[in-house]
Design a protein around this motif. Sequence first.
Motif, PDB file in Angstrom:
ATOM      1  N   ASP A 286       0.816  -1.225   0.000  1.00  8.97           N
ATOM      2  CA  ASP A 286       0.000   0.000   0.000  1.00  8.97           C
ATOM      3  C   ASP A 286       0.839   1.261   0.000  1.00  8.97           C
ATOM      4  OD1 ASP A 286      -2.262  -1.453   0.069  1.00  8.97           O
ATOM      5  OD2 ASP A 286      -2.827  -0.972   2.139  1.00  8.97           O
ATOM      6  N   ILE A 287       2.026   1.156   0.640  1.00  8.02           N
ATOM      7  CA  ILE A 287       2.802   2.370   0.869  1.00  8.02           C
ATOM      8  C   ILE A 287       3.622   2.706  -0.358  1.00  8.02           C
ATOM      9  CG2 ILE A 287       4.577   3.430   2.333  1.00  8.02           C
ATOM     10  CD1 ILE A 287       3.546   1.637   4.602  1.00  8.02           C
ATOM     11  N   GLU A 288       3.258   3.849  -0.976  1.00  8.93           N
ATOM     12  CA  GLU A 288       3.930   4.208  -2.226  1.00  8.93           C
ATOM     13  C   GLU A 288       5.183   5.035  -1.968  1.00  8.93           C
ATOM     14  OE1 GLU A 288       0.478   6.111  -3.640  1.00  8.93           O
ATOM     15  OE2 GLU A 288      -0.524   4.150  -3.555  1.00  8.93           O
ATOM     16  N   ASP A 289       5.079   5.952  -1.022  1.00  8.58           N
ATOM     17  CA  ASP A 289       6.177   6.894  -0.821  1.00  8.58           C
ATOM     18  C   ASP A 289       6.765   6.758   0.581  1.00  8.58           C
ATOM     19  OD1 ASP A 289       7.944   8.909  -0.776  1.00  8.58           O
ATOM     20  OD2 ASP A 289       6.516  10.527  -1.189  1.00  8.58           O
ATOM     21  N   TRP A 290       7.879   6.047   0.697  1.00  4.89           N
ATOM     22  CA  TRP A 290       8.477   5.821   2.036  1.00  4.89           C
ATOM     23  C   TRP A 290       9.104   7.082   2.605  1.00  4.89           C
ATOM     24  CZ3 TRP A 290       8.036   1.754   5.287  1.00  4.89           C
ATOM     25  CH2 TRP A 290       7.421   0.609   4.771  1.00  4.89           C
ATOM     26  N   SER A 291       9.531   7.974   1.712  1.00  2.00           N
ATOM     27  CA  SER A 291      10.158   9.189   2.239  1.00  2.00           C
ATOM     28  C   SER A 291       9.117  10.048   2.956  1.00  2.00           C
ATOM     29  CB  SER A 291      10.833   9.977   1.118  1.00  2.00           C
ATOM     30  OG  SER A 291       9.843  10.501   0.249  1.00  2.00           O
ATOM     31  N   GLU A 292       7.844   9.939   2.496  1.00  2.00           N
ATOM     32  CA  GLU A 292       6.773  10.661   3.167  1.00  2.00           C
ATOM     33  C   GLU A 292       6.623  10.150   4.602  1.00  2.00           C
ATOM     34  OE1 GLU A 292       2.996  10.161   1.314  1.00  2.00           O
ATOM     35  OE2 GLU A 292       2.125  11.925   2.264  1.00  2.00           O
ATOM     36  N   LEU A 293       6.771   8.831   4.746  1.00  2.00           N
ATOM     37  CA  LEU A 293       6.683   8.216   6.065  1.00  2.00           C
ATOM     38  C   LEU A 293       7.849   8.670   6.940  1.00  2.00           C
ATOM     39  CD1 LEU A 293       4.655   6.073   7.220  1.00  2.00           C
ATOM     40  CD2 LEU A 293       6.498   4.434   6.938  1.00  2.00           C
ATOM     41  N   ALA A 294       9.035   8.719   6.305  1.00  2.00           N
ATOM     42  CA  ALA A 294      10.213   9.163   7.054  1.00  2.00           C
ATOM     43  C   ALA A 294      10.020  10.592   7.532  1.00  2.00           C
ATOM     44  CB  ALA A 294      11.463   9.049   6.190  1.00  2.00           C
ATOM     45  N   GLN A 295       9.464  11.428   6.657  1.00  3.15           N
ATOM     46  CA  GLN A 295       9.211  12.816   7.022  1.00  3.15           C
ATOM     47  C   GLN A 295       8.204  12.888   8.178  1.00  3.15           C
ATOM     48  OE1 GLN A 295      10.820  15.577   5.755  1.00  3.15           O
ATOM     49  NE2 GLN A 295       9.789  16.542   7.513  1.00  3.15           N
ATOM     50  N   ALA A 296       7.187  12.048   8.111  1.00  4.38           N
ATOM     51  CA  ALA A 296       6.168  12.027   9.164  1.00  4.38           C
ATOM     52  C   ALA A 296       6.797  11.631  10.495  1.00  4.38           C
ATOM     53  CB  ALA A 296       5.057  11.052   8.804  1.00  4.38           C
ATOM     54  N   CYS A 297       7.709  10.661  10.406  1.00  7.42           N
ATOM     55  CA  CYS A 297       8.442  10.211  11.595  1.00  7.42           C
ATOM     56  C   CYS A 297       9.199  11.384  12.223  1.00  7.42           C
ATOM     57  CB  CYS A 297       9.469   9.165  11.179  1.00  7.42           C
ATOM     58  SG  CYS A 297       9.237   7.612  11.973  1.00  7.42           S
ATOM     59  N   LEU A 298       9.915  12.083  11.355  1.00  5.39           N
ATOM     60  CA  LEU A 298      10.715  13.219  11.824  1.00  5.39           C
ATOM     61  C   LEU A 298       9.807  14.287  12.438  1.00  5.39           C
ATOM     62  CD1 LEU A 298      13.560  14.506  11.876  1.00  5.39           C
ATOM     63  CD2 LEU A 298      12.933  15.641   9.731  1.00  5.39           C
ATOM     64  N   ASP A 299       8.671  14.554  11.775  1.00  8.56           N
ATOM     65  CA  ASP A 299       7.727  15.548  12.304  1.00  8.56           C
ATOM     66  C   ASP A 299       7.259  15.162  13.700  1.00  8.56           C
ATOM     67  OD1 ASP A 299       8.006  16.925  10.025  1.00  8.56           O
ATOM     68  OD2 ASP A 299       6.022  16.454   9.177  1.00  8.56           O
ATOM     69  N   THR A 300       6.927  13.895  13.859  1.00 12.13           N
ATOM     70  CA  THR A 300       6.471  13.425  15.165  1.00 12.13           C
ATOM     71  C   THR A 300       7.554  13.647  16.211  1.00 12.13           C
ATOM     72  OG1 THR A 300       4.941  11.797  14.281  1.00 12.13           O
ATOM     73  CG2 THR A 300       5.794  11.375  16.476  1.00 12.13           C
ATOM     74  N   LEU A 301       8.803  13.290  15.849  1.00 15.69           N
ATOM     75  CA  LEU A 301       9.910  13.462  16.807  1.00 15.69           C
ATOM     76  C   LEU A 301      10.109  14.934  17.151  1.00 15.69           C
ATOM     77  CD1 LEU A 301      12.535  10.872  15.514  1.00 15.69           C
ATOM     78  CD2 LEU A 301      11.153  10.754  17.598  1.00 15.69           C
ATOM     79  N   LEU A 302       9.982  15.801  16.138  1.00 13.95           N
ATOM     80  CA  LEU A 302      10.152  17.238  16.393  1.00 13.95           C
ATOM     81  C   LEU A 302       9.051  17.759  17.315  1.00 13.95           C
ATOM     82  CD1 LEU A 302      11.222  18.647  12.903  1.00 13.95           C
ATOM     83  CD2 LEU A 302      12.595  18.562  15.012  1.00 13.95           C
ATOM     84  N   MET A 303       7.814  17.345  17.021  1.00 20.57           N
ATOM     85  CA  MET A 303       6.695  17.769  17.869  1.00 20.57           C
ATOM     86  C   MET A 303       6.905  17.283  19.300  1.00 20.57           C
ATOM     87  SD  MET A 303       3.086  17.464  15.893  1.00 20.57           S
ATOM     88  CE  MET A 303       3.424  16.070  14.835  1.00 20.57           C
ATOM     89  N   LEU A 304       7.327  16.040  19.398  1.00 18.85           N
ATOM     90  CA  LEU A 304       7.544  15.456  20.717  1.00 18.85           C
ATOM     91  C   LEU A 304       8.649  16.201  21.454  1.00 18.85           C
ATOM     92  CD1 LEU A 304       7.013  13.186  22.751  1.00 18.85           C
ATOM     93  CD2 LEU A 304       8.726  11.825  21.555  1.00 18.85           C
TER      94      LEU A 304
ATOM     95  N   LYS B  60      -2.570  27.321  12.592  1.00 16.09           N
ATOM     96  CA  LYS B  60      -3.223  26.243  13.335  1.00 16.09           C
ATOM     97  C   LYS B  60      -2.685  24.893  12.870  1.00 16.09           C
ATOM     98  CE  LYS B  60      -7.459  28.962  13.496  1.00 16.09           C
ATOM     99  NZ  LYS B  60      -8.800  29.127  12.929  1.00 16.09           N
ATOM    100  N   LEU B  61      -1.792  24.937  11.865  1.00 17.73           N
ATOM    101  CA  LEU B  61      -1.381  23.687  11.217  1.00 17.73           C
ATOM    102  C   LEU B  61       0.095  23.353  11.442  1.00 17.73           C
ATOM    103  CD1 LEU B  61      -3.189  24.240   7.802  1.00 17.73           C
ATOM    104  CD2 LEU B  61      -3.949  22.789   9.708  1.00 17.73           C
ATOM    105  N   GLY B  62       0.437  22.142  11.123  1.00 17.47           N
ATOM    106  CA  GLY B  62       1.832  21.710  11.141  1.00 17.47           C
ATOM    107  C   GLY B  62       2.400  21.605  12.543  1.00 17.47           C
ATOM    108  N   ILE B  63       3.735  21.446  12.582  1.00 21.15           N
ATOM    109  CA  ILE B  63       4.412  21.276  13.858  1.00 21.15           C
ATOM    110  C   ILE B  63       4.183  22.490  14.751  1.00 21.15           C
ATOM    111  CG2 ILE B  63       6.656  20.968  14.962  1.00 21.15           C
ATOM    112  CD1 ILE B  63       7.563  19.544  12.426  1.00 21.15           C
ATOM    113  N   ARG B  64       4.330  23.685  14.154  1.00 24.17           N
ATOM    114  CA  ARG B  64       4.157  24.906  14.942  1.00 24.17           C
ATOM    115  C   ARG B  64       2.759  24.980  15.550  1.00 24.17           C
ATOM    116  NH1 ARG B  64       6.899  30.003  13.632  1.00 24.17           N
ATOM    117  NH2 ARG B  64       4.886  30.856  13.013  1.00 24.17           N
TER     118      ARG B  64
END
Lengths: 236, 336
Positions: free
Chosen positions: A21-39, A105-109
Motif C-alpha cells: 500500500d505504501i507508495e512513498d516511504w520518504s513521506e513516512l520518514a518525514q512524518a516520523c521526523l515531524d512526530t519526533l520534532l513535535m515530541l 493552526k497547522l503543522g508542527i508549529r
Amino acid sequence: MSMMMSTFSATAPVLQHLFPDIEDWSELAQACLDTLLMLGGSLTLTVLFGLPLGVLLYLTGKGQLRAMPKLYGALSLTVNILRSPPFIILMIVLLPLTSLLVGTKLGIRGAIPPLVIGAVPFFARLVETAFREVEHGVIEASQAMGATTWQIVRHVLLPEARVGIWASVTVTAIALVGYTAMGGAIGAGGLGDLAYRYGYLSNKPDYMIVTVLLLIVLVQILQVIGDRIVGYYGRR
Amino acid sequence: MIRFVDVHKSYRVDGKDIPALHPFSLDISDGEVFGIIGHSGAGKSTLIRLINLLERPSGGRILLGDTELTALSEASLREQRRHIGMIFQHFNLLASQTVADNVAFPLRLAGAREPATIRARVDELLARVGLTEHADKYPSQLSGGQKQRVGIARALANRPSILLCDEATSALDPQTTASVLELLAEINRELKLTIVLITHEMDVVRRVCDRVAVLDAGRIVEHGAVADVFLHPQHATTRRFVNEALPEEVAGEQSLYQHVPGRILRLSFRGEATWSPTLGRVTRETGVDFNILAGRVDRIKDLPYGQLTLAMHGSGVDAALQALRQAGIEVEELAR
C-alpha cells in the motif's frame, strides 16, 4: 537523517513487498521526523513550564512551606479543568489561541501550543506528587539549618525528587506521543496524520500497521531511556 | 543561655485549641547538657522545636542570650538558626548527596563558595566524628550509627553554640547509642557547646545530661540536677522513668520487703562517698547487723553513685543512721 534515509533505501525492496500500500516511504520518514520534532519541542516546553508549576503547587499546598490555600485552590482547579477534556477536544477548543500564539493552526508549529497546554497540567501534578514523596524530615532539617524556601527547592526538593521527576518526564513523553498522533487528525502532521489520512480515510491498512509499529518502537525507546535514567539515580 | 518566659503552645484542631505545652518558664545554661524526658505525646518534640522556632509558641518569649528569637524577622531568624545545630531520630540526610556534600550543605547554605575552604572544613568535621574514609559514600551505604555521625558533623558545620538532639539515639541499638552519646559528651566538653536533648530513655539522661526536665502531658513536672532527680524522684512519672533504668529491687518497691525482718533502709552514695568504706566502719562502731537486699553502683554522667537497699537489725540502728548521714550518705527509711 541521511543515515535513516540510506537505511530505508537499503531495506526498501523488502518493505515494498511487505507493505505494498505504501507508495512513498520518504513521506513516512518525514512524518516520523515531524512526530519526533513535535515530541521534542513540546516535551521541552512542558518541562520548562510544568516544573515551576509543580513546584508552586507543592509549595502552596496545605501544610507545606508556603501554604496559600486560595492560590493553591485556583491553580489546582485550572490544572483539573485543563486535564478534563480529551486531548482532541482541548486541541480544537484551543485553535483560536494557537493561531494567536504561533500564527498558524497547522503543522508542527500549530501543534506545539495545544500539546504543551495539554501536557503541562499533567506533568505538574506528577511533579507535585514526586515532591510530596520527599521525606518531611529532610525539609525540616534544612529549615533548621536556616535554608530559604528557594534553597530548599533548589538543593533539597529537586535533587531528592529527581527519580520521581525523571519518571514523570518519561510518562509525560509517552503521553505526548499519543497526543501528537491525535493531533495528526486535525492537521498537525506526523505519523498520526498518515495513519488517519491514508490508513483510515483512504483505506490503506498498511499505513496503519507501519505507523502503529513505529509508535510502539518510539514508546519502547522512551521507556527504556527513562528507566535507565531512573535506575541510575535510584541506586543511591 | 536559652530562656523560656511564660511560653505555651497549642494546636488548632477542628476549630478547637488543643494544648501541647502548658505555660512554663525554663532556663538552660551555657555549656550544659540539658535533657528533656517524656513519653511520646508529652510535648517534648514541640518543646525542642521551640528553641529554633521550627514551632512557633502560641504565647510567651524565647530568648537566646540577649536575642529574643520570637521577635526576629524571617531573615534574622534564618541567620540565628545557623548557630543552632540539630540532629534527628531518623537522621534526615540528603539521600541524593554524598556524606561530604551532606556535611558541606549547611556551609553552602550559609554562603560558603570556595571549594578548598569547604573541603577543609568538611575533612575536619568528618575526622571529628570518625568518618574520614566514608566521605564519598552515600547515606544508604552507611549504618544507623554512621548516619547519625554524619548528622552530627553536619550540625556542627557552622560552629553552632547550641546543639539540639531530637531523639537522636532512639533508632539505634544499645552499643551504637553508647558510642553516639560518648561523642556528644566529647563535643560538649571540647567545644563548650550547649546540648539540649529529648528522649524517652532515662539511661540516656543518666549517661550524658547535667540537668533534666521531666515532661508529662505538656507540663514540666520536675526538673533539676540529674543526680537529684535520679536518686530522689518526686513525681510519679519521674519515678516510672527512673524505675525503668533500675532493677525493680533497687527502685525500692516497699511491698517487696514487707516480710523481711529489720528496718528497711535505702542508702544513696554520691561522688567520693561511693568509694569509701563508710558502711563497714559505721556498722562496726554501732554494733548493728545488716543484710543487702538490692544494690547498684554506677555513674551519673561523671559522678559515681551507689544505691543500696538494706535490712538493718540491732539496738544501735538509730545511731548508725545518724553516723551515716554525718558521713554524707543519704538515708531513707522504706519500712520498719
